[in-house]
Design a protein around this motif. Structure first.
Motif, PDB file in Angstrom:
ATOM      1  N   GLN A  48      55.417  34.490  33.385  1.00 26.64           N
ATOM      2  CA  GLN A  48      55.983  35.658  34.059  1.00 26.64           C
ATOM      3  C   GLN A  48      55.067  36.116  35.198  1.00 26.64           C
ATOM      4  O   GLN A  48      55.530  36.699  36.164  1.00 26.64           O
ATOM      5  CB  GLN A  48      56.185  36.800  33.064  1.00 26.64           C
ATOM      6  CG  GLN A  48      57.274  36.533  32.056  1.00 26.64           C
ATOM      7  CD  GLN A  48      57.360  37.611  30.982  1.00 26.64           C
ATOM      8  OE1 GLN A  48      56.620  38.587  30.985  1.00 26.64           O
ATOM      9  NE2 GLN A  48      58.271  37.419  30.040  1.00 26.64           N
ATOM     10  N   GLN A  49      53.762  35.833  35.070  1.00 29.52           N
ATOM     11  CA  GLN A  49      52.817  36.252  36.107  1.00 29.52           C
ATOM     12  C   GLN A  49      52.231  35.085  36.901  1.00 29.52           C
ATOM     13  O   GLN A  49      51.672  35.285  37.961  1.00 29.52           O
ATOM     14  CB  GLN A  49      51.660  37.042  35.490  1.00 29.52           C
ATOM     15  CG  GLN A  49      52.086  38.400  35.010  1.00 29.52           C
ATOM     16  CD  GLN A  49      50.912  39.206  34.493  1.00 29.52           C
ATOM     17  OE1 GLN A  49      50.080  38.694  33.766  1.00 29.52           O
ATOM     18  NE2 GLN A  49      50.871  40.468  34.877  1.00 29.52           N
ATOM     19  N   HIS A  50      52.333  33.874  36.379  1.00 34.68           N
ATOM     20  CA  HIS A  50      51.721  32.716  37.038  1.00 34.68           C
ATOM     21  C   HIS A  50      52.765  31.624  37.221  1.00 34.68           C
ATOM     22  O   HIS A  50      53.195  31.008  36.262  1.00 34.68           O
ATOM     23  CB  HIS A  50      50.553  32.184  36.201  1.00 34.68           C
ATOM     24  CG  HIS A  50      49.513  33.205  35.935  1.00 34.68           C
ATOM     25  ND1 HIS A  50      48.535  33.530  36.838  1.00 34.68           N
ATOM     26  CD2 HIS A  50      49.318  34.018  34.861  1.00 34.68           C
ATOM     27  CE1 HIS A  50      47.771  34.473  36.334  1.00 34.68           C
ATOM     28  NE2 HIS A  50      48.228  34.789  35.137  1.00 34.68           N
ATOM     29  N   ARG A  51      53.142  31.389  38.458  1.00 38.20           N
ATOM     30  CA  ARG A  51      54.166  30.390  38.745  1.00 38.20           C
ATOM     31  C   ARG A  51      53.602  28.975  38.763  1.00 38.20           C
ATOM     32  O   ARG A  51      54.290  28.023  38.450  1.00 38.20           O
ATOM     33  CB  ARG A  51      54.840  30.686  40.083  1.00 38.20           C
ATOM     34  CG  ARG A  51      55.554  32.023  40.105  1.00 38.20           C
ATOM     35  CD  ARG A  51      56.774  32.006  39.216  1.00 38.20           C
ATOM     36  NE  ARG A  51      57.423  33.311  39.237  1.00 38.20           N
ATOM     37  CZ  ARG A  51      57.739  33.989  38.169  1.00 38.20           C
ATOM     38  NH1 ARG A  51      57.492  33.512  36.984  1.00 38.20           N
ATOM     39  NH2 ARG A  51      58.314  35.152  38.257  1.00 38.20           N
ATOM     40  N   SER A  52      52.344  28.844  39.151  1.00 38.93           N
ATOM     41  CA  SER A  52      51.725  27.522  39.219  1.00 38.93           C
ATOM     42  C   SER A  52      51.547  26.978  37.805  1.00 38.93           C
ATOM     43  O   SER A  52      50.905  27.604  36.966  1.00 38.93           O
ATOM     44  CB  SER A  52      50.360  27.622  39.905  1.00 38.93           C
ATOM     45  OG  SER A  52      49.599  26.469  39.650  1.00 38.93           O
ATOM     46  N   ARG A  89      48.709  39.111  27.641  1.00 43.37           N
ATOM     47  CA  ARG A  89      48.820  39.898  28.876  1.00 43.37           C
ATOM     48  C   ARG A  89      47.436  40.193  29.471  1.00 43.37           C
ATOM     49  O   ARG A  89      47.254  40.130  30.683  1.00 43.37           O
ATOM     50  CB  ARG A  89      49.581  41.177  28.615  1.00 43.37           C
ATOM     51  CG  ARG A  89      51.040  40.909  28.271  1.00 43.37           C
ATOM     52  CD  ARG A  89      51.952  42.025  28.709  1.00 43.37           C
ATOM     53  NE  ARG A  89      53.303  41.846  28.209  1.00 43.37           N
ATOM     54  CZ  ARG A  89      54.204  41.033  28.760  1.00 43.37           C
ATOM     55  NH1 ARG A  89      53.883  40.327  29.803  1.00 43.37           N
ATOM     56  NH2 ARG A  89      55.428  40.933  28.258  1.00 43.37           N
ATOM     57  N   ARG A  90      46.476  40.496  28.627  1.00 48.59           N
ATOM     58  CA  ARG A  90      45.124  40.780  29.137  1.00 48.59           C
ATOM     59  C   ARG A  90      44.510  39.546  29.789  1.00 48.59           C
ATOM     60  O   ARG A  90      43.893  39.634  30.851  1.00 48.59           O
ATOM     61  CB  ARG A  90      44.235  41.286  28.006  1.00 48.59           C
ATOM     62  CG  ARG A  90      44.572  42.705  27.609  1.00 48.59           C
ATOM     63  CD  ARG A  90      43.637  43.223  26.537  1.00 48.59           C
ATOM     64  NE  ARG A  90      44.088  44.519  26.074  1.00 48.59           N
ATOM     65  CZ  ARG A  90      44.326  44.814  24.807  1.00 48.59           C
ATOM     66  NH1 ARG A  90      44.141  43.922  23.852  1.00 48.59           N
ATOM     67  NH2 ARG A  90      44.737  46.026  24.471  1.00 48.59           N
ATOM     68  N   ARG A  91      44.639  38.391  29.147  1.00 43.49           N
ATOM     69  CA  ARG A  91      44.078  37.163  29.737  1.00 43.49           C
ATOM     70  C   ARG A  91      44.804  36.820  31.032  1.00 43.49           C
ATOM     71  O   ARG A  91      44.206  36.332  31.984  1.00 43.49           O
ATOM     72  CB  ARG A  91      44.180  35.979  28.761  1.00 43.49           C
ATOM     73  CG  ARG A  91      43.309  36.049  27.536  1.00 43.49           C
ATOM     74  CD  ARG A  91      41.813  36.121  27.794  1.00 43.49           C
ATOM     75  NE  ARG A  91      41.311  37.398  28.208  1.00 43.49           N
ATOM     76  CZ  ARG A  91      41.021  38.433  27.404  1.00 43.49           C
ATOM     77  NH1 ARG A  91      41.197  38.341  26.120  1.00 43.49           N
ATOM     78  NH2 ARG A  91      40.564  39.568  27.891  1.00 43.49           N
ATOM     79  N   SER A  92      46.104  37.069  31.067  1.00 39.79           N
ATOM     80  CA  SER A  92      46.883  36.790  32.261  1.00 39.79           C
ATOM     81  C   SER A  92      46.444  37.696  33.415  1.00 39.79           C
ATOM     82  O   SER A  92      46.272  37.239  34.544  1.00 39.79           O
ATOM     83  CB  SER A  92      48.362  36.987  31.954  1.00 39.79           C
ATOM     84  OG  SER A  92      49.141  36.560  33.018  1.00 39.79           O
TER      85      SER A  92
END
Length: 194
Positions: A48-52, A89-92
């Protein structure tokens, strides 16, 4: 959300909670099963936060490592999925912050340090310079340190074998290798600063 889907998700959360509690008690099979089962969920959260895909995979690994490090903090009386989601979520977010910091100072200019356009053109020069620096650093070691390093690290002998050859105790060989490596690191670091 339909009742069936909510029941399925609740069932997964219950199973994950049970497996984590068993893992906290030392059940490795439950822990392995838990990690296999939660990985797709973690991957979905991270994407959801990282497309790569590469960056997402890195964050998934960081999440799994974090879970391993803090698994003792999980309270089996509380929902597992919430605990897991908070960690993911925190690691992201940490990864996003790290990427922002890196992008602020990094410049992508792969040819800036090339003498020639051909990537293989500079390999031999760099290799011979590195070999000369290492040889010079090895020559600067005391004879005992150099011998201990050569026998234990370069020739990969056991302590017992090296002690038999040199007549030194295993402890003095360990100290010699430790001091040799420390000296080499310091010298090579000074060479790298020049």
């Amino acid at each position: 959300m339909t009742e069936t889907r909510a029941a399925e998700q609740g069932g997964a959360d219950d199973s994950w909670s049970v497996w984590m509690a068993a893992a906290q008690d030392g059940d490795n099979r439950s822990y392995e099963r838990l990690l296999r089962e939660i990985t797709p969920y973690i991957r979905a959260l991270v994407r959801q936060q990282h497309r790569s895909p590469d960056r997402a995979d890195d964050v998934v690994q960081e999440v799994l490592l974090s879970i391993h490090r803090v698994r003792h903090t999980y309270d089996p009386g509380r929902p597992f999925k919430q605990w897991l989601t908070a960690i993911a979520r925190r690691r992201s977010i940490d990864a996003v912050r790290r990427r922002i910091r890196e992008n602020a100072v990094e410049i992508d200019a792969p040819l800036a340090y090339e003498t020639y356009a051909d990537p293989d053109a500079n390999k031999d020069a760099r290799a011979s310079e590195a070999a000369e620096e290492i040889a010079s650093a090895l020559d600067a070691l005391s004879p005992g340190q150099r011998q201990a390093l050569e026998l234990l690290k370069l020739k990969e002998m056991s302590l017992k074998e090296a002690a038999a050859i040199t007549g030194q105790s295993e402890g003095s060989l360990k100290v010699g290798v430790h001091r040799a490596i420390k000296s080499l690191r310091a010298r090579l670091a000074r060479e790298g600063e020049r």
